[in-house]
Motif scaffolding. Structure first.
Motif, PDB file in Angstrom:
ATOM      1  N   GLU A 392       0.840  -1.190   0.000  1.00  0.00           N
ATOM      2  CA  GLU A 392       0.000   0.000   0.000  1.00  0.00           C
ATOM      3  C   GLU A 392       0.879   1.246   0.000  1.00  0.00           C
ATOM      4  N   LEU A 393       0.243   2.422  -0.057  1.00  0.00           N
ATOM      5  CA  LEU A 393       0.956   3.695  -0.059  1.00  0.00           C
ATOM      6  C   LEU A 393       1.959   3.766   1.092  1.00  0.00           C
ATOM      7  N   ASN A 394       3.212   4.113   0.777  1.00  0.00           N
ATOM      8  CA  ASN A 394       4.316   4.300   1.727  1.00  0.00           C
ATOM      9  C   ASN A 394       4.868   2.996   2.299  1.00  0.00           C
ATOM     10  N   ALA A 395       4.348   1.856   1.859  1.00  0.00           N
ATOM     11  CA  ALA A 395       4.872   0.579   2.355  1.00  0.00           C
ATOM     12  C   ALA A 395       6.232   0.293   1.723  1.00  0.00           C
ATOM     13  N   ILE A 396       7.055  -0.438   2.467  1.00  0.00           N
ATOM     14  CA  ILE A 396       8.385  -0.840   2.009  1.00  0.00           C
ATOM     15  C   ILE A 396       8.442  -2.361   2.033  1.00  0.00           C
ATOM     16  N   GLY A 397       8.755  -2.956   0.898  1.00  0.00           N
ATOM     17  CA  GLY A 397       8.792  -4.407   0.830  1.00  0.00           C
ATOM     18  C   GLY A 397       9.903  -4.913  -0.066  1.00  0.00           C
ATOM     19  N   VAL A 398      10.190  -6.187   0.037  1.00  0.00           N
ATOM     20  CA  VAL A 398      11.184  -6.840  -0.808  1.00  0.00           C
ATOM     21  C   VAL A 398      10.450  -7.734  -1.803  1.00  0.00           C
ATOM     22  N   VAL A 399      10.772  -7.577  -3.089  1.00  0.00           N
ATOM     23  CA  VAL A 399      10.031  -8.252  -4.152  1.00  0.00           C
ATOM     24  C   VAL A 399      10.994  -8.858  -5.162  1.00  0.00           C
ATOM     25  N   THR A 400      10.432  -9.682  -6.044  1.00  0.00           N
ATOM     26  CA  THR A 400      11.149 -10.195  -7.206  1.00  0.00           C
ATOM     27  C   THR A 400      10.634  -9.491  -8.451  1.00  0.00           C
ATOM     28  N   LEU A 401      11.554  -9.048  -9.310  1.00  0.00           N
ATOM     29  CA  LEU A 401      11.218  -8.350 -10.545  1.00  0.00           C
ATOM     30  C   LEU A 401      11.586  -9.225 -11.739  1.00  0.00           C
ATOM     31  N   LEU A 402      10.675  -9.306 -12.714  1.00  0.00           N
ATOM     32  CA  LEU A 402      10.921 -10.055 -13.946  1.00  0.00           C
ATOM     33  C   LEU A 402      10.827  -9.081 -15.112  1.00  0.00           C
ATOM     34  N   CYS A 403      11.958  -8.795 -15.758  1.00  0.00           N
ATOM     35  CA  CYS A 403      12.001  -7.830 -16.864  1.00  0.00           C
ATOM     36  C   CYS A 403      11.863  -8.546 -18.198  1.00  0.00           C
ATOM     37  N   ASP A 404      11.345  -7.825 -19.197  1.00  0.00           N
ATOM     38  CA  ASP A 404      11.199  -8.430 -20.515  1.00  0.00           C
ATOM     39  C   ASP A 404      12.455  -8.304 -21.360  1.00  0.00           C
ATOM     40  N   GLN A 405      13.439  -7.532 -20.882  1.00  0.00           N
ATOM     41  CA  GLN A 405      14.710  -7.368 -21.591  1.00  0.00           C
ATOM     42  C   GLN A 405      15.848  -7.357 -20.570  1.00  0.00           C
ATOM     43  N   PRO A 406      17.042  -7.732 -20.982  1.00  0.00           N
ATOM     44  CA  PRO A 406      18.185  -7.652 -20.072  1.00  0.00           C
ATOM     45  C   PRO A 406      18.448  -6.210 -19.636  1.00  0.00           C
ATOM     46  N   LEU A 407      18.862  -6.063 -18.400  1.00  0.00           N
ATOM     47  CA  LEU A 407      19.091  -4.754 -17.803  1.00  0.00           C
ATOM     48  C   LEU A 407      20.522  -4.693 -17.273  1.00  0.00           C
ATOM     49  N   VAL A 408      21.230  -3.636 -17.604  1.00  0.00           N
ATOM     50  CA  VAL A 408      22.577  -3.417 -17.062  1.00  0.00           C
ATOM     51  C   VAL A 408      22.413  -2.829 -15.669  1.00  0.00           C
ATOM     52  N   PHE A 409      23.028  -3.453 -14.675  1.00  0.00           N
ATOM     53  CA  PHE A 409      22.778  -3.013 -13.305  1.00  0.00           C
ATOM     54  C   PHE A 409      23.989  -3.255 -12.419  1.00  0.00           C
ATOM     55  N   ALA A 410      23.927  -2.665 -11.240  1.00  0.00           N
ATOM     56  CA  ALA A 410      24.839  -2.964 -10.139  1.00  0.00           C
ATOM     57  C   ALA A 410      24.006  -2.879  -8.865  1.00  0.00           C
ATOM     58  N   PRO A 411      24.333  -3.615  -7.834  1.00  0.00           N
ATOM     59  CA  PRO A 411      23.592  -3.471  -6.579  1.00  0.00           C
ATOM     60  C   PRO A 411      23.600  -2.016  -6.111  1.00  0.00           C
ATOM     61  N   TYR A 412      22.478  -1.542  -5.608  1.00  0.00           N
ATOM     62  CA  TYR A 412      22.365  -0.142  -5.217  1.00  0.00           C
ATOM     63  C   TYR A 412      23.428   0.243  -4.192  1.00  0.00           C
ATOM     64  N   ALA A 413      23.745  -0.673  -3.288  1.00  0.00           N
ATOM     65  CA  ALA A 413      24.731  -0.368  -2.251  1.00  0.00           C
ATOM     66  C   ALA A 413      26.106  -0.091  -2.846  1.00  0.00           C
ATOM     67  N   GLU A 414      26.383  -0.635  -4.055  1.00  0.00           N
ATOM     68  CA  GLU A 414      27.674  -0.411  -4.700  1.00  0.00           C
ATOM     69  C   GLU A 414      27.650   0.772  -5.654  1.00  0.00           C
ATOM     70  N   ASP A 415      26.547   0.957  -6.357  1.00  0.00           N
ATOM     71  CA  ASP A 415      26.468   1.993  -7.387  1.00  0.00           C
ATOM     72  C   ASP A 415      25.017   2.467  -7.513  1.00  0.00           C
ATOM     73  N   PRO A 416      24.639   3.541  -6.810  1.00  0.00           N
ATOM     74  CA  PRO A 416      23.248   4.016  -6.866  1.00  0.00           C
ATOM     75  C   PRO A 416      22.775   4.340  -8.275  1.00  0.00           C
ATOM     76  N   ALA A 417      23.685   4.800  -9.149  1.00  0.00           N
ATOM     77  CA  ALA A 417      23.272   5.179 -10.504  1.00  0.00           C
ATOM     78  C   ALA A 417      22.766   3.981 -11.303  1.00  0.00           C
ATOM     79  N   LEU A 418      23.334   2.792 -11.060  1.00  0.00           N
ATOM     80  CA  LEU A 418      22.921   1.593 -11.785  1.00  0.00           C
ATOM     81  C   LEU A 418      22.114   0.633 -10.918  1.00  0.00           C
ATOM     82  N   GLY A 419      21.754   1.084  -9.715  1.00  0.00           N
ATOM     83  CA  GLY A 419      20.974   0.219  -8.831  1.00  0.00           C
ATOM     84  C   GLY A 419      19.665   0.813  -8.382  1.00  0.00           C
TER      85      GLY A 419
END
Length: 636
Positions: A392-419
Motif C-alpha cells: 500500500e501507499l508508503n509501504a516498504i517491501g522486498v520483491v522479485t522483478l521479472l524484466c522483458d529485456q536484459p538490464l545493465v545493473f549494479a547493486p544499489y549499495a555499490e552503485d546508486p546510478a545503476l541500482g
C-alpha cells in the motif's frame, strides 16, 4: 594612470579581490542535504533560518516575509522563517510542508542545495524524492515530543537510500528551557534505534531553528554542549565524490550525437570512474568492445573525464550503441540480467498489483517489468518482516522483478546510478514506486534461450496461414464464448488451424489455483497470454474468450505478440442486458453478496479504448458477430 597612482592601485586591488572571490566561489564543493522528520518538527523554519543567517534573502523578500509573518500571527517583530520555504498556498494556510522545496545558499566554505521534505506520512513519497540525490540528512526531532514514527520512517528511508551522513538535530530546545537531561535522553533513544537499522554513526546537536541557537553559530544558552553548530558541521563534513571516481568507469548513454556523417558520439553523464582516450570500453548489454577515441565537450576535447561530468565520447570502431546502453570499462563491466530481488518503496495511492506489467526506468533505459507478490513487508517501527500480498501507499517491501529485456545493473549499495530505479504505471504514466536492486537471481544466469532449427515461419507455412490471436473481451454474459465457438467452427470449415482458449475452461486446469482478486485476474491473463504466444509460434490462429477486465493486461498480452498478430475484439453489451441474460446465475449471486470481486458489480471493467473490432451484441446476433470477426481476420 601609473602603477604608483594610489587610486589605480586601489582599483586594481578591488578587482583582484573580486576575481579571487569569484574563482574561489566557482570551485567550492557542493553539498546536497535534506531536512526530514515528523510533522511540525521545524524543518522549514530551520532552512529559513539558514537562508536568513547566510544573507541569502533580498530586501524586498525580507519585507514581504515580515508582512506575511504579521498576517499569520507571529508575535511581536519575530519572523516566521518557514514562510520562506513553504511556497504552496495550502502549505501556508495549514502551516505544513506538502511538496519538496529546494533552496540554494552558500557559505565561505561550500555551496549547498537543501531539500525541505514533508513530515506527514501521506507525503512520504515526496521525502523519498528529496533523499534520492542527497549526501546528508538532517533528522529533526521536536525536543518536547522525542522520537516519533515518522522520525524512524525517515531515518530508515535515508539509510536505505544510501545516505551515510546523518545529523540528529534536536530542535525547539528553547521551549524546554534548554534542558540537557531531556536532550541526552532523546539522543540515547535514537542511538539504540540507529544501531538496529544499521546506521553506523550520527552527529547529534541541540538547536533552536526559531531562535537560531547552534544553527550558524554556537549558542551561549547551552554551555554544556561542546560540539559544532549545524553550519560548522555542514562546512566540514567529508563528501563522497571521491568514492564515485574510485569505482570503475561507467556511463549510461543518454543521446547518440550525430550532427553529420563524420561524427558519431555518445552523450551522457559519467556515473563513476575516470575515462581517457585510448581506454578500452565495453557496450552493454550487447558486450561489444572498442576504445575511446575522443572526449568531447562544448569547449573542445578533454584528456580526461571523471564522475559527475557530462561529456560526449567517440569510439574507435563503428559498433551499435543506443540510448539506454551503458559504456563501461572493458575489464570491469557491470552485470546484465533480467530477474532481480529488490526493495520497493510504494508511492501510489493505488496498491501494487502483483503480476501487472509496469515500466521500470533505470538510468536512461526503460523496460517492461512484472512484480511478483512481495516476499515480505518491513514494519518500520519494529523492523519485523511481515507477510504481504501487496504493498500500500508508503509501504516498504522486498520483491522479485521479472524484466522483458536484459538490464545493465549494479547493486544499489555499490552503485546508486545503476541500482536505483522507478516504476511507472503504463496507463497513467504516473510514478508509482522507487526501488533499489539487491542482486540478480541465479536463475537469470542459468536459463538461456535454446535455438531450434524450425522456427515460427516454418510452422505457419506448413499450415498455409498467418498466426493470429483473436482476443474477445467483454462483460460476463456478453456472448464471448458463444461467438468464439462459432468463429472456430467457421474457420475450421475453411481448413484453418485454430485453438480456442475459454476463460472458464482454463480455470479447470492451467489456472485452477487462481481466484478472482485483481492480482489473480492479472496472473490469469498473463498465463493465458504466454500460452497464446506459444501457439502463435506453432502457426495457429488462437481464439480467446476472457473477460480480461484491465487494459494494462490486454496491453501486456499484445506486447507479447508480433506486430499485427493481436486482434482485440470488444464484445460490447450493456450491463443491464448482460444481467438480463445471466445464463449462469452469476450476477444474481453477486448482487446478493454471495460472489465477491465480480466484474461489473464490485470489480471494475475497463472497456477497450481503440479495439481492432467493436461488436455490439445488443443489436447483432452471435452468427453475424462471428461472420464479422472472420471477415476481419481474412482482410488481415
Amino acid at each position: 594612470m601609473s602603477d604608483a597612482d594610489p587610486a589605480y592601485v586601489a582599483e586594481r586591488l578591488i578587482a583582484e579581490d573580486i576575481d579571487a572571490y569569484l574563482t574561489r566561489h566557482q570551485h567550492k564543493t557542493l553539498l546536497r542535504f535534506l531536512t526530514c522528520g515528523s510533522v511540525d518538527d521545524g524543518k522549514s523554519t530551520l532552512i529559513g533560518r539558514l537562508l536568513f543567517d547566510s544573507k541569502m534573502i533580498f530586501e524586498d523578500q525580507l519585507a514581504a516575509l515580515e508582512a506575511d509573518s504579521r498576517r499569520v500571527g507571529t508575535q511581536g517583530d519575530q519572523i516566521d522563517f518557514a514562510l520562506l520555504v513553504d511556497g504552496l498556498a495550502a502549505e501556508r494556510e495549514q502551516g505544513i510542508t506538502i511538496d519538496v522545496a529546494y533552496r540554494f545558499f552558500a557559505t565561505e566554505a561550500r555551496k549547498y542545495i537543501v531539500a525541505d521534505t514533508p513530515g506527514h506520512e501521506q507525503y512520504t513519497r515526496n521525502m523519498v524524492t528529496g533523499a534520492s540525490t542527497a549526501d546528508l540528512a538532517v533528522i529533526l526531532v521536536d525536543a518536547r515530543k522525542g522520537i516519533l514514527t515518522q522520525t524512524r520512517r525517515h531515518s530508515y528511508l535515508a539509510h536505505l537510500l544510501g545516505i551515510r551522513h546523518i545529523v540528529l538535530a534536536v530542535n525547539k530546545m528553547d521551549l524546554i528551557g534548554y534542558d540537557q537531561a531531556r536532550y541526552d535522553a532523546i539522543v540515547e533513544a535514537y542511538r539504540g534505534f540507529a544501531e538496529r537499522i544499521g546506521i553506523a554513526g550520527f552527529v547529534p546537536m541541540p538547536i533552536s531553528g526559531f531562535k537560531g541557537d547552534n544553527v550558524t553559530r554556537r549558542s551561549a544558552a547551552m554551555p554544556w554542549y561542546a560540539g559544532p553548530s549545524l553550519i560548522e558541521h555542514l562546512d566540514t563534513v567529508p563528501l563522497d565524490q571521491d568514492a564515485a571516481r574510485a569505482r570503475p568507469f561507467r556511463m549510461a548513454v543518454q543521446w547518440v550525437n550525430r550532427p553529420n556523417l563524420d561524427f558519431r558520439g555518445f552523450a551522457g553523464l559519467i556515473g563513476s570512474g575516470t575515462v581517457r582516450p585510448g581506454d578500452g570500453v565495453r557496450v552493454l548489454p550487447s558486450g561489444r568492445t572498442s576504445r575511446i577515441a575522443r572526449i568531447v565537450i562544448q569547449d573542445g576535447d578533454l584528456a580526461e573525464a571523471v564522475a559527475g561530468q557530462a561529456v560526449t565520447l567517440t569510439l574507435a570502431d563503428e559498433i551499435d550503441c543506443s540510448r539506454g546502453d551503458v559504456l563501461a570499462a572493458a575489464d570491469a563491466p557491470p552485470e546484465v540480467a533480467d530477474q532481480f530481488e529488490a526493495t520497493l518503496i510504494w508511492m501510489a495511492d493505488e496498491p501494487l498489483l502483483p503480476g501487472r506489467a509496469y515500466w521500470l526506468k533505470l538510468g536512461t533505459r526503460t523496460v517492461s517489468v512484472t512484480v511478483q507478490p512481495p516476499k515480505y513487508q518491513v514494519n518500520v517501527n519494529t523492523f519485523e518482516h511481515l507477510a504481504a500480498k501487496t504493498l500500500e501507499l508508503n509501504a516498504i517491501g522486498v520483491v522479485t522483478l521479472l524484466c522483458d529485456q536484459p538490464l545493465v545493473f549494479a547493486p544499489y549499495a555499490e552503485d546508486p546510478a545503476l541500482g536505483g530505479f522507478i516504476l511507472i504505471d503504463k496507463m497513467s504514466h504516473a510514478t508509482v514506486a522507487a526501488g533499489l536492486l539487491h542482486f540478480a537471481l541465479r536463475r537469470a544466469q542459468n536459463v538461456h534461450w535454446q535455438a531450434t532449427d524450425l522456427d515460427r515461419t516454418h510452422h505457419a507455412a506448413m499450415k498455409n496461414q498467418s498466426p493470429a490471436v483473436l482476443w474477445l473481451t467483454g462483460l460476463s454474459g456478453a456472448g464471448k464464448s458463444t461467438i468464439a465457438n462459432l468463429v472456430e467452427k467457421k474457420l475450421a470449415r475453411m481448413n484453418r488451424h485454430t485453438f480456442l482458449l475459454d476463460g472458464d475452461n482454463v480455470r479447470h486446469g492451467l489456472n485452477r489455483d487462481l481466484g478472482f482478486t485483481d492480482a489473480d485476474r492479472i496472473e490469469n491473463i498473463r498465463r493465458v497470454g504466454e500460452v497464446a504466444r506459444l501457439m502463435t509460434d506453432a502457426g495457429l490462429i488462437v481464439i480467446t474468450a476472457f473477460i480480461s477486465p484491465f487494459r494494462s493486461e490486454r496491453a501486456m498480452v499484445r506486447a507479447m505478440m508480433k506486430p499485427g498478430e493481436f486482434v482485440e475484439i470488444f464484445i460490447d453489451t450493456p450491463l443491464a442486458e448482460a444481467e438480463r441474460r445471466d445464463v449462469k446465475g452469476l450476477y444474481a449471486k453477486a448482487r446478493a453478496g454471495k460472489l465477491k470481486n465480480f466484474t461489473g458489480i464490485d470489480s471494475p471493467y475497463e472497456a477497450p479504448e481503440a479495439p481492432e473490432l467493436h461488436i455490439d451484441t445488443s443489436n447483432m446476433t452471435p452468427e453475424a458477430a462471428a461472420d464479422a470477426i472472420v471477415r476481419h481476420l481474412l482482410d488481415l
